[in-house]
Design an enzyme around this catalytic site. Structure first.
Site, PDB file in Angstrom:
ATOM      1  N   ARG A  68       0.849  -1.197   0.000  1.00 42.46           N
ATOM      2  CA  ARG A  68       0.000   0.000   0.000  1.00 42.46           C
ATOM      3  C   ARG A  68       0.882   1.243   0.000  1.00 42.46           C
ATOM      4  O   ARG A  68       1.875   1.283   0.725  1.00 42.46           O
ATOM      5  CB  ARG A  68      -0.914  -0.002   1.238  1.00 42.46           C
ATOM      6  CG  ARG A  68      -2.008  -1.046   1.217  1.00 42.46           C
ATOM      7  CD  ARG A  68      -2.601  -1.169   2.612  1.00 42.46           C
ATOM      8  NE  ARG A  68      -3.784  -2.025   2.656  1.00 42.46           N
ATOM      9  CZ  ARG A  68      -3.758  -3.344   2.731  1.00 42.46           C
ATOM     10  NH1 ARG A  68      -2.606  -3.981   2.727  1.00 42.46           N
ATOM     11  NH2 ARG A  68      -4.885  -4.039   2.788  1.00 42.46           N
ATOM     12  N   HIS A  71      -0.241   3.311   4.740  1.00 42.28           N
ATOM     13  CA  HIS A  71      -0.829   2.257   5.591  1.00 42.28           C
ATOM     14  C   HIS A  71      -0.320   0.875   5.170  1.00 42.28           C
ATOM     15  O   HIS A  71      -1.062  -0.104   5.212  1.00 42.28           O
ATOM     16  CB  HIS A  71      -2.359   2.283   5.542  1.00 42.28           C
ATOM     17  CG  HIS A  71      -2.964   3.526   6.111  1.00 42.28           C
ATOM     18  ND1 HIS A  71      -3.407   3.644   7.404  1.00 42.28           N
ATOM     19  CD2 HIS A  71      -3.193   4.741   5.544  1.00 42.28           C
ATOM     20  CE1 HIS A  71      -3.890   4.856   7.614  1.00 42.28           C
ATOM     21  NE2 HIS A  71      -3.769   5.548   6.496  1.00 42.28           N
ATOM     22  N   ARG A 108      -8.821  -3.747   9.861  1.00 45.75           N
ATOM     23  CA  ARG A 108      -7.358  -3.691   9.692  1.00 45.75           C
ATOM     24  C   ARG A 108      -6.836  -2.421  10.351  1.00 45.75           C
ATOM     25  O   ARG A 108      -7.307  -1.323  10.066  1.00 45.75           O
ATOM     26  CB  ARG A 108      -6.977  -3.720   8.210  1.00 45.75           C
ATOM     27  CG  ARG A 108      -5.468  -3.779   7.969  1.00 45.75           C
ATOM     28  CD  ARG A 108      -5.158  -3.941   6.483  1.00 45.75           C
ATOM     29  NE  ARG A 108      -3.733  -3.983   6.201  1.00 45.75           N
ATOM     30  CZ  ARG A 108      -2.980  -2.900   5.992  1.00 45.75           C
ATOM     31  NH1 ARG A 108      -3.507  -1.692   6.021  1.00 45.75           N
ATOM     32  NH2 ARG A 108      -1.686  -3.020   5.752  1.00 45.75           N
ATOM     33  N   ASN A 144      -9.295   6.562  11.123  1.00 47.31           N
ATOM     34  CA  ASN A 144      -8.021   6.625  11.827  1.00 47.31           C
ATOM     35  C   ASN A 144      -8.271   6.663  13.326  1.00 47.31           C
ATOM     36  O   ASN A 144      -9.410   6.795  13.769  1.00 47.31           O
ATOM     37  CB  ASN A 144      -7.253   7.892  11.418  1.00 47.31           C
ATOM     38  CG  ASN A 144      -6.556   7.742  10.062  1.00 47.31           C
ATOM     39  OD1 ASN A 144      -6.287   6.638   9.601  1.00 47.31           O
ATOM     40  ND2 ASN A 144      -6.264   8.865   9.440  1.00 47.31           N
ATOM     41  N   PHE A 157      -2.932  15.373  -0.894  1.00 44.25           N
ATOM     42  CA  PHE A 157      -2.532  14.108  -0.267  1.00 44.25           C
ATOM     43  C   PHE A 157      -1.178  13.586  -0.771  1.00 44.25           C
ATOM     44  O   PHE A 157      -0.323  13.212   0.032  1.00 44.25           O
ATOM     45  CB  PHE A 157      -3.634  13.059  -0.450  1.00 44.25           C
ATOM     46  CG  PHE A 157      -3.442  11.833   0.401  1.00 44.25           C
ATOM     47  CD1 PHE A 157      -3.524  11.904   1.780  1.00 44.25           C
ATOM     48  CD2 PHE A 157      -3.174  10.600  -0.180  1.00 44.25           C
ATOM     49  CE1 PHE A 157      -3.347  10.770   2.569  1.00 44.25           C
ATOM     50  CE2 PHE A 157      -3.001   9.463   0.598  1.00 44.25           C
ATOM     51  CZ  PHE A 157      -3.086   9.547   1.974  1.00 44.25           C
ATOM     52  N   ARG A 354     -10.933  10.875  -1.778  1.00 43.98           N
ATOM     53  CA  ARG A 354     -10.675   9.504  -1.316  1.00 43.98           C
ATOM     54  C   ARG A 354     -11.517   8.517  -2.111  1.00 43.98           C
ATOM     55  O   ARG A 354     -11.089   7.409  -2.406  1.00 43.98           O
ATOM     56  CB  ARG A 354     -11.003   9.371   0.178  1.00 43.98           C
ATOM     57  CG  ARG A 354     -10.054  10.108   1.083  1.00 43.98           C
ATOM     58  CD  ARG A 354     -10.443   9.917   2.551  1.00 43.98           C
ATOM     59  NE  ARG A 354     -10.079   8.609   3.060  1.00 43.98           N
ATOM     60  CZ  ARG A 354     -10.512   8.108   4.212  1.00 43.98           C
ATOM     61  NH1 ARG A 354     -11.348   8.794   4.962  1.00 43.98           N
ATOM     62  NH2 ARG A 354     -10.121   6.913   4.612  1.00 43.98           N
ATOM     63  N   TYR A 358      -9.179   5.154  -3.490  1.00 43.67           N
ATOM     64  CA  TYR A 358      -9.135   3.793  -2.951  1.00 43.67           C
ATOM     65  C   TYR A 358      -9.416   2.754  -4.023  1.00 43.67           C
ATOM     66  O   TYR A 358      -8.733   1.738  -4.129  1.00 43.67           O
ATOM     67  CB  TYR A 358     -10.103   3.652  -1.763  1.00 43.67           C
ATOM     68  CG  TYR A 358      -9.595   4.398  -0.554  1.00 43.67           C
ATOM     69  CD1 TYR A 358      -9.618   5.784  -0.526  1.00 43.67           C
ATOM     70  CD2 TYR A 358      -9.051   3.750   0.528  1.00 43.67           C
ATOM     71  CE1 TYR A 358      -9.125   6.498   0.549  1.00 43.67           C
ATOM     72  CE2 TYR A 358      -8.556   4.451   1.618  1.00 43.67           C
ATOM     73  CZ  TYR A 358      -8.599   5.830   1.617  1.00 43.67           C
ATOM     74  OH  TYR A 358      -8.100   6.529   2.676  1.00 43.67           O
ATOM     75  N   ARG A 365      -2.806  -2.464  -6.804  1.00 45.91           N
ATOM     76  CA  ARG A 365      -2.258  -3.346  -5.784  1.00 45.91           C
ATOM     77  C   ARG A 365      -2.650  -4.799  -6.024  1.00 45.91           C
ATOM     78  O   ARG A 365      -1.855  -5.716  -5.866  1.00 45.91           O
ATOM     79  CB  ARG A 365      -2.843  -2.904  -4.436  1.00 45.91           C
ATOM     80  CG  ARG A 365      -1.904  -2.861  -3.292  1.00 45.91           C
ATOM     81  CD  ARG A 365      -2.500  -2.094  -2.146  1.00 45.91           C
ATOM     82  NE  ARG A 365      -3.789  -2.563  -1.705  1.00 45.91           N
ATOM     83  CZ  ARG A 365      -4.010  -3.675  -0.997  1.00 45.91           C
ATOM     84  NH1 ARG A 365      -3.012  -4.442  -0.659  1.00 45.91           N
ATOM     85  NH2 ARG A 365      -5.234  -4.013  -0.627  1.00 45.91           N
TER      86      ARG A 365
HETATM   87 FE1  HDD Z   1      -6.354   6.922   3.131  1.00 44.41          FE
HETATM   88  C1  HDD Z   1      -5.308   3.721   2.831  1.00 44.41           C
HETATM   89  C2  HDD Z   1      -7.469   6.280   6.312  1.00 44.41           C
HETATM   90  C3  HDD Z   1      -7.099  10.248   3.564  1.00 44.41           C
HETATM   91  C4  HDD Z   1      -5.687   7.457  -0.095  1.00 44.41           C
HETATM   92  N1  HDD Z   1      -6.354   5.314   4.347  1.00 44.41           N
HETATM   93  C5  HDD Z   1      -5.893   4.082   4.034  1.00 44.41           C
HETATM   94  C6  HDD Z   1      -6.104   3.195   5.123  1.00 44.41           C
HETATM   95  C7  HDD Z   1      -6.704   3.913   6.111  1.00 44.41           C
HETATM   96  C8  HDD Z   1      -6.872   5.252   5.608  1.00 44.41           C
HETATM   97  C9  HDD Z   1      -7.124   3.411   7.468  1.00 44.41           C
HETATM   98  C10 HDD Z   1      -5.685   1.741   5.183  1.00 44.41           C
HETATM   99  C11 HDD Z   1      -6.775   0.821   4.746  1.00 44.41           C
HETATM  100  C12 HDD Z   1      -6.314  -0.597   4.891  1.00 44.41           C
HETATM  101  O1  HDD Z   1      -6.080  -1.031   6.032  1.00 44.41           O
HETATM  102  O2  HDD Z   1      -6.163  -1.265   3.880  1.00 44.41           O
HETATM  103  N2  HDD Z   1      -7.046   8.056   4.652  1.00 44.41           N
HETATM  104  C13 HDD Z   1      -7.549   7.587   5.835  1.00 44.41           C
HETATM  105  C14 HDD Z   1      -8.207   8.665   6.543  1.00 44.41           C
HETATM  106  C15 HDD Z   1      -8.087   9.774   5.777  1.00 44.41           C
HETATM  107  C16 HDD Z   1      -7.372   9.392   4.582  1.00 44.41           C
HETATM  108  C17 HDD Z   1      -8.900   8.520   7.872  1.00 44.41           C
HETATM  109  C18 HDD Z   1      -8.592  11.164   6.024  1.00 44.41           C
HETATM  110  C19 HDD Z   1      -9.625  11.441   6.714  1.00 44.41           C
HETATM  111  N3  HDD Z   1      -6.345   8.559   1.964  1.00 44.41           N
HETATM  112  C20 HDD Z   1      -6.716   9.840   2.310  1.00 44.41           C
HETATM  113  C21 HDD Z   1      -6.691  10.681   1.133  1.00 44.41           C
HETATM  114  C22 HDD Z   1      -6.303   9.884   0.099  1.00 44.41           C
HETATM  115  C23 HDD Z   1      -6.089   8.565   0.636  1.00 44.41           C
HETATM  116  C24 HDD Z   1      -7.054  12.156   1.126  1.00 44.41           C
HETATM  117  C25 HDD Z   1      -6.106  10.205  -1.353  1.00 44.41           C
HETATM  118  C26 HDD Z   1      -6.497  11.246  -1.971  1.00 44.41           C
HETATM  119  N4  HDD Z   1      -5.543   5.797   1.656  1.00 44.41           N
HETATM  120  C27 HDD Z   1      -5.428   6.223   0.375  1.00 44.41           C
HETATM  121  C28 HDD Z   1      -4.981   5.127  -0.558  1.00 44.41           C
HETATM  122  C29 HDD Z   1      -4.850   3.917   0.402  1.00 44.41           C
HETATM  123  C30 HDD Z   1      -5.230   4.506   1.735  1.00 44.41           C
HETATM  124  C31 HDD Z   1      -3.817   5.453  -1.409  1.00 44.41           C
HETATM  125  C32 HDD Z   1      -3.543   3.152   0.398  1.00 44.41           C
HETATM  126  C33 HDD Z   1      -3.910   1.707   0.432  1.00 44.41           C
HETATM  127  C34 HDD Z   1      -5.325   1.677   0.212  1.00 44.41           C
HETATM  128  O3  HDD Z   1      -5.797   2.941   0.066  1.00 44.41           O
HETATM  129  O4  HDD Z   1      -6.015   0.683   0.161  1.00 44.41           O
HETATM  130  O5  HDD Z   1      -5.935   4.917  -1.532  1.00 44.41           O
END
Ligand code: HDD
Length: 688
Positions: A68, A71, A108, A144, A157, A354, A358, A365
């Site tokens: 990822r 995270h 997770r 979170n 981001f 978001r 995702y 991935r």
């Molecule tokens: Fe995110 C993963 C939580 C903002 C893009 N995010 C990810 C995971 C968590 C969060 C818990 C792990 C999920 C897992 O266990 O597989 N993220 C947050 C929270 C945010 C946040 C609480 C703000 C309130 N995230 C955020 C933004 C973006 C992302 C603004 C993109 C514009 N986040 C991602 C991602 C991930 C991710 C790149 C990486 C792996 C995945 O998604 O599955 O899409």
């Protein structure tokens, strides 16, 4: 009996047939020899024709999938959500209709910045993502352990994440925010200041995933059967209470046990001590949203619980470890876009971004659009659609028709259904297209100040030390001072403490706020960890350091008292073979002293025989065991025989009320004392 005869828990497994136990290729062909490749002659070259070896190495070569992008390091657990209060008046989501109904879940937990192989107790935000396998489809609450975020708009981001990740030229530092790039970005992005208050607080170094809160962060909507909408913020409240470690302890835990958090979760669930969280909702309407001092679409703001109380509507219980880490924890794909009828998004620009990211990231991935066919991602309700083909399709629609509308009647496959189908809340939208940040997002300091004044003195000290530590890792003075200029807008005391810690004499000019004035908001107790601690030692761990000849009655009394509390007891001993107690009984050791430093325990007790105390006193790991426990404000139970060690660890001269002399009759009192978790009074005396 060999390893293959044993089940997961080490118990003998029923004998499988010989064929079932025979190793095969992925094509199912039995393998005769898995040790030697096929060669032309005993010392000759390997043959390309060796399909067994080629298949094995080919598969191995392709084992890794991209981690990822954030995270990456996480730990997944199965569980269920049980509704304790139905809310049909707020939401028509099926999951919220029937009290007592259980919905299966997968949760997770994760750190954000570190790679997959990084250590668990980094100073970092923790992810808390839950997939609810509801009867009307999967709902992912991807939150979170901190209720606010660094940025207000998803377009920032990639910059945020680039700044915290290892610098691109040198490839370090790993899993830390304590470096120039991160604080450069933050100090140029005042919207992040509130979030850094949480991040520098002990929230970012939880003692365990089990002892932290979770938050959905954004404002979402709940929509009822009549189509009426309320705003909602989701909260997870741990029944275990809140607890964190201290920073110096975190540094040591990471060395001693990089898997501290995942091991903790595995052990608790394995032992049947299932962690639970209440699901709380803060519900409000447009009137409140209009009255509220801040914009409810701004993810850098909380809604204080004093203003909108948290209403508990259900409980999450995590009760099963995964069977396979990769299949489940690695392959689980959370998407904020996964919502169900009765829940909806708002215009929060972070959430909107978001919803794209995702889905997009899962494709990269997991390699294709069929990741919903992977068992951990597959809904547990019926799935009918006309999506087909693609990489790794496990099942395609049956029948002749793969399009809609069609006129094949019953055989034509599924049909849409407006009665039970997802309906977007028809929020009115109008306005000119513009790239802009609304004025209502512009107050970056008031809630940061509220966070500060809501903390206990101990927590304020930790928070200031967090900034001091991190900014001291910034080599550029201008970055340190720029950050300080923001902290001056948060609170004078904080700015002064950080300036002193950095050795800054002349304070910089305070940063110019995007919007003045900075408001004095009332303190909120919900923001403090220590004001929300547990009232028991349940789920915590005592490190019981024993020597040969230790008083058996006292040892048993301690073990009984702590276990009765629902706590774990780990035996630490000079040798891993364990010790023989005064009555000749043996105790197996869980840790040899240098592998089980006090940093990995919540409290410690030293029970030695008379001569052993003198012997261990000269042993550096034993000295560290005691001096670290003392420095980390832990309760220390001791017997007279441990006095030479207390002296050698330089704590005997400053014996305080957190150091409890143990006797056979006082084991229960020691547990009671440990319920406070830490003796914070001591910390104030230490010059950190
Ligand atoms: Fe995110 C993963 C939580 C903002 C893009 N995010 C990810 C995971 C968590 C969060 C818990 C792990 C999920 C897992 O266990 O597989 N993220 C947050 C929270 C945010 C946040 C609480 C703000 C309130 N995230 C955020 C933004 C973006 C992302 C603004 C993109 C514009 N986040 C991602 C991602 C991930 C991710 C790149 C990486 C792996 C995945 O998604 O599955 O899409």
């Amino acid at each position: 009996m060999d390893r293959n005869d044993l089940g997961k828990g080490g118990e003998p497994r029923q004998q499988a047939s010989k064929r079932e136990r025979t190793m095969t290729t992925a094509q199912g062909g039995p393998i005769a020899d898995d040790q030697n490749s096929l060669k032309a002659g005993a010392r000759g070259p390997s043959l390309l024709e060796d399909h067994v070896m080629r298949e094995k190495i080919f598969h191995f070569d392709h084992e890794r999938i991209p981690e990822r992008v954030v995270h990456a390091r996480g730990y997944g657990v199965h569980g269920h959500f049980e509704l304790t209060e139905a809310i049909p008046e707020l939401s028509c989501a099926d999951i919220f209709q029937r009290v007592g109904e259980k919905t299966p879940t997968f949760t997770r937990f994760s750190t954000v910045a570190g790679n997959k192989g990084s250590f668990d107790v980094a100073r970092d935000v923790r992810g808390f993502a839950t997939k609810f396998y509801t009867k009307e489809g999967n709902w992912d609450l991807v939150g979170n352990n901190i209720p606010v975020f660094f940025i207000q708009d998803a377009i920032k981001f990639p910059d945020l994440v680039h700044s915290v990740k290892p610098a691109p030229d040198r490839g370090f530092p790993q899993a830390q925010s304590a470096h120039d790039n991160f604080w450069d970005f933050i100090s140029l992005s005042p919207e992040a200041v509130h979030m850094t208050m949480w991040q520098m607080s002990d929230r970012a170094i939880p003692r365990s995933f089990r002892f932290m809160e979770g938050f959905g962060v954004h404002t979402f909507r709940l929509v009822n059967a009549e189509g009426q909408s309320h705003y909602v913020k989701f909260h997870w409240k741990p029944k275990q209470g809140l607890q964190s470690v201290v920073w110096n302890e975190a540094l040591k835990i990471n060395g001693a046990d990089p898997d501290f958090h995942r091991r903790d979760m595995w052990d608790a669930i394995d032992a049947g001590d299932f962690p639970q969280w209440d699901l709380g909702i803060q519900v409000f309407d447009d009137d409140f949203a209009d009255r509220f001092e801040f914009d409810i679409l701004d993810a850098t703001k909380i809604i204080p619980e004093e203003q909108v109380p948290v209403r508990i509507i259900g409980t999450l219980t995590l009760d099963a470890n995964v069977d396979n880490f990769f299949a489940e924890t690695e392959q689980v794909a959370f998407c904020t876009q996964n919502i169900v009828r009765g829940v909806d998004h708002t215009n929060d620009p972070l959430l909107q971004g978001r919803n794209f990211s995702y889905l997009d990231t899962q494709l990269k991935r997991l390699g294709g659009p069929n990741f919903t066919h992977i068992p951990v991602n597959a809904p547990k309700c019926p799935v009918h659609h006309f999506q087909q083909d693609g990489h790794m399709a496990m099942h395609n629609p049956k029948g002749r028709a793969n399009y809609e509308p069609n006129s094949w009647g019953e055989d034509g496959g599924p049909r849409e259904n407006p009665e039970i189908g997802f309906q977007s809340y028809p929020a009115e939208v109008e306005g000119e297209k513009q790239r802009t940040r609304t004025e209502t997002f512009a107050d970056h300091y008031s809630q940061a100040r509220q966070f500060w004044i809501s903390q206990t003195e101990v927590e304020q000290r930790h928070l200031a030390s967090g900034y001091i530590f991190e900014l001291s890792k910034c080599q550029e003075e201008r970055i340190r001072l720029r950050m300080l200029s923001h902290l001056m807008n948060v609170h004078d005391d904080l700015a002064r403490m950080v300036a002193e810690g950095l050795g800054v004499g002349d304070m910089p000019e305070p940063a110019t706020p995007a919007r003045a004035p900075i408001t004095d908001l009332p303190p909120s107790d919900a923001l403090s960890i220590l004001k929300n601690g547990p009232d028991s030692f349940r789920g915590r761990k005592l490190g019981l350091y024993l020597s040969d000849g230790a008083d058996a009655e006292l040892v048993t009394a301690l073990e009984d008292a702590f276990r009765a509390e629902g706590a774990m007891v780990a035996i630490v001993a000079p040798h891993i073979q364990g010790v023989t107690l005064s009555d000749g009984t043996a105790r197996a050791a869980d840790e040899k002293i240098d592998g089980g430093p006090s940093a990995v325990f919540d409290a410690v007790a030293l029970v030695f025989s008379d001569d052993a105390g003198q012997r261990v006193a000269g042993n550096p790991p034993s000295q560290d065991f005691v001096s670290d426990a003392f420095a980390h404000a832990k309760f220390i139970g001791w017997t007279q025989a441990a006095m030479p060690l207390l002296q050698a660890a330089c704590v005997a001269a400053t014996m305080d009320d957190g150091m409890i002399e143990l006797s056979r009759d006082s084991a229960g009192d020691f547990v009671n004392t440990c319920r406070k978790l830490r003796f914070w009074e001591r910390e104030a005396e230490l010059a950190w």
